[in-house]
Design an enzyme around this catalytic site. Structure first.
Site, PDB file in Angstrom:
ATOM      1  N   PHE A 143       5.842   3.561 -11.152  1.00  0.00           N
ATOM      2  CA  PHE A 143       6.100   2.904 -12.488  1.00  0.00           C
ATOM      3  C   PHE A 143       5.221   1.818 -12.376  1.00  0.00           C
ATOM      4  O   PHE A 143       4.838   0.913 -11.524  1.00  0.00           O
ATOM      5  CB  PHE A 143       7.525   2.271 -12.354  1.00  0.00           C
ATOM      6  CG  PHE A 143       7.888   1.427 -13.655  1.00  0.00           C
ATOM      7  CD1 PHE A 143       8.223   2.158 -14.817  1.00  0.00           C
ATOM      8  CD2 PHE A 143       7.713   0.228 -13.689  1.00  0.00           C
ATOM      9  CE1 PHE A 143       8.574   1.266 -16.001  1.00  0.00           C
ATOM     10  CE2 PHE A 143       7.881  -0.659 -14.905  1.00  0.00           C
ATOM     11  CZ  PHE A 143       8.147  -0.138 -16.035  1.00  0.00           C
ATOM     12  N   ASP A 228      -0.269  -2.084  -6.764  1.00  0.00           N
ATOM     13  CA  ASP A 228       0.660  -2.580  -7.780  1.00  0.00           C
ATOM     14  C   ASP A 228       1.949  -3.358  -6.694  1.00  0.00           C
ATOM     15  O   ASP A 228       2.830  -2.602  -6.441  1.00  0.00           O
ATOM     16  CB  ASP A 228       1.376  -1.949  -8.766  1.00  0.00           C
ATOM     17  CG  ASP A 228       2.335  -2.183  -9.734  1.00  0.00           C
ATOM     18  OD1 ASP A 228       2.870  -3.094  -9.339  1.00  0.00           O
ATOM     19  OD2 ASP A 228       2.851  -1.584 -10.612  1.00  0.00           O
ATOM     20  N   LYS A 257       7.373 -10.178 -11.384  1.00  0.00           N
ATOM     21  CA  LYS A 257       8.903 -10.242 -10.900  1.00  0.00           C
ATOM     22  C   LYS A 257       8.866 -11.656 -10.076  1.00  0.00           C
ATOM     23  O   LYS A 257       8.867 -12.606 -10.788  1.00  0.00           O
ATOM     24  CB  LYS A 257       9.349  -8.871 -10.206  1.00  0.00           C
ATOM     25  CG  LYS A 257       9.395  -7.902 -11.095  1.00  0.00           C
ATOM     26  CD  LYS A 257      10.149  -6.809 -10.733  1.00  0.00           C
ATOM     27  CE  LYS A 257      10.517  -5.754 -11.791  1.00  0.00           C
ATOM     28  NZ  LYS A 257       9.399  -4.594 -11.976  1.00  0.00           N
TER      29      LYS A 257
HETATM   30  C1  LIG Z   1       8.587  -4.193 -12.979  1.00  0.00           C
HETATM   31  C2  LIG Z   1       7.411  -3.399 -12.687  1.00  0.00           C
HETATM   32  C3  LIG Z   1       6.361  -3.371 -13.585  1.00  0.00           C
HETATM   33  C4  LIG Z   1       6.377  -3.929 -14.843  1.00  0.00           C
HETATM   34  O1  LIG Z   1       6.593  -5.544 -14.890  1.00  0.00           O
HETATM   35  P1  LIG Z   1       6.935  -5.931 -16.402  1.00  0.00           P
HETATM   36  O2  LIG Z   1       7.077  -7.337 -16.259  1.00  0.00           O
HETATM   37  O3  LIG Z   1       8.295  -5.414 -16.755  1.00  0.00           O
HETATM   38  O4  LIG Z   1       6.017  -5.615 -17.480  1.00  0.00           O
HETATM   39  C5  LIG Z   1       5.166  -2.834 -13.038  1.00  0.00           C
HETATM   40  N1  LIG Z   1       4.959  -2.327 -11.763  1.00  0.00           N
HETATM   41  C6  LIG Z   1       6.061  -2.394 -10.933  1.00  0.00           C
HETATM   42  C7  LIG Z   1       5.854  -1.698  -9.490  1.00  0.00           C
HETATM   43  C8  LIG Z   1       7.335  -2.990 -11.298  1.00  0.00           C
HETATM   44  O5  LIG Z   1       8.172  -2.868 -10.394  1.00  0.00           O
END
Ligand SMILES: *Cc1c(COP(=O)(O)O)cnc(C)c1O
Length: 405
Positions: A143, A228, A257
């Site tokens: 994700f 990420d 986050k």
């Molecule tokens: C939550 C998340 C995102 C997206 O972040 P947003 O602030 O919702 O755009 C991208 N990568 C990972 C691994 C995430 O957990």
């Protein structure tokens, strides 16, 4: 002319739900106030929070440090325009690059934007250093966000047809399979992008040997390795950054986050050798916005001063041990995770039933799939909260199993 409602009653609030675009299935309650590990709804009901604002509220709800930093910055300078440096921007940039082992940082407001920046920087690297290579290898079950490019990078099967056509240039390979990754590399590949622990996919850590192998492939071909760490960064996994568990460094690191403790903030960090954007090639109105910078600075300082990274490691081990004990009597399987990013499996279909029962019993839990429960509490969590969470979850699980079975 519309009149603003004078007395906002609970009934009026419930009616106002009709004005919200229906992008999510939400329970009937309305959240109003938070403090530490707890959040209260407008009915005065108190919830122990193991969703933690979706792995966001690392310092807990409405922490004093964040309140003070935001109030003080709001009274000094709310916004200065991205055309200028500002004071908290420079303080936070210096501290964040120092603790992350990176050299340069670009700030945005959401995780998806940080990943967009990473994708752009990888493509720029492909243009400048790799004869125009532009493809990025990502993982199945990953994700990376909800912009069109980050949705295209994401490896969720049911997103394949959504909002077609997708952004070109992403190849998805199975996780922890180095041969598959190797086979996907071609002359057009400029980068590999992974989450060290897949979060939304249901908490699947990547093997250390696999991460090491990815680093080697990237070095061999001059490709960039992107981590990420939007969910795993800022202490979540028991190290300040999850890459520290593996002993290898990415070329690009994205954070989101927890970085703002609840204030919208994200970052893309990289090494000096990849400082490739020309002025004007990347930016954003709210990039390095003073309030966000003050929030980020306060959160980082609190994480360090209270040693919350160590607490994440300790409490995470406690959760794992207690879950393992409980699994001898309960249908809990595949307990997994790192630090305070933990998941376990239940019989198919039971997870949403359990989270709903927990909600009634004053506990917030997340079910990323019909068979999985994920825990991502604030990093301030203590053993007593964990005991309380497990007591409620056990009750809910027995009740759910008796309904279903
Ligand atoms: C939550 C998340 C995102 C997206 O972040 P947003 O602030 O919702 O755009 C991208 N990568 C990972 C691994 C995430 O957990």
């Amino acid at each position: 002319m519309m009149h603003v409602q004078e007395a906002v009653t609970d009934d009026w609030l419930h009616g106002a739900k009709e004005s919200v675009l229906s992008t999510a299935v939400r329970p009937e309650l309305i959240m109003e106030r938070g403090e530490g590990m707890y959040i209260w709804d407008t009915g005065g009901n108190k919830y122990l929070d193991f969703i933690g604002g979706w792995a966001v509220n690392c310092l807990g709800h409405s922490p004093k440090a964040l309140q003070q930093a935001l109030a003080s910055q709001a009274g000094t300078l709310v916004h200065a325009s991205p055309a200028f440096y500002n004071k908290p921007m420079l303080e936070f940039s210096a501290q964040l690059t120092e603790v992350s082992g990176m050299d340069r940082v670009f700030f945005a407001s959401s995780g998806a934007e940080a990943n967009e920046s990473a994708i752009k920087l990888a493509r720029k690297h492909g243009t400048v250093c790799m004869n125009g290579a532009y493809e990025i290898i990502t993982l199945q079950g990953s994700f990376h966000g909800r912009t069109l490019a980050t949705m295209s990078a994401t490896g969720k099967p049911h997103w394949k047809q959504l909002y077609a056509p997708k952004v070109d240039g992403f190849r998805h390979v199975p996780i922890n399979d180095l041969d598959a990754c190797f086979a996907a590399v071609n002359n057009n590949t400029c980068a590999i992008m992974v989450e060290p622990v897949q979060g939304e996919g249901g908490v699947h850590p990547l093997d250390e040997a696999y991460l090491y192998g990815l680093r080697k492939i990237c070095d061999m071909y001059g490709m960039l390795l992107i981590f990420d760490e939007i969910q795993t960064g800022m202490g979540r996994t028991g190290k300040l950054f999850a890459y520290e568990h593996s002993g290898i460094m990415p070329d690009i690191l994205t954070l989101g986050k927890g970085i703002g403790g609840g204030f919208p903030l994200s970052a893309m960090l990289t090494l000096e050798k990849h400082n490739l954007f020309q002025p004007g090639e990347q930016g954003g109105t709210y990039s390095a916005q003073p309030l966000a910078m003050a929030a980020g600075l306060a959160v980082l300082q609190e994480l360090i001063e209270q040693d919350l990274t160590a607490n994440a490691a300790t409490q995470g081990q406690y959760v794992m041990r207690r879950l393992t004990e409980l699994s001898s009597n309960l249908p809990i399987r595949n307990i997994r995770g790192q630090g305070l990013l933990i998941a376990f499996d239940l019989p198919e279909g039971l997870a949403p039933v359990v989270t709903e029962l927990c909600l009634d019993k004053g506990l917030l839990l997340n079910a990323p799939s019909p068979s999985t429960i994920r825990l991502m509490p604030p990093l301030i969590v203590e053993e007593a909260h964990i005991d309380a969470m497990l007591a409620i979850a056990t009750d809910a699980l027995m009740e759910a199993a008796s309904h279903v079975g």
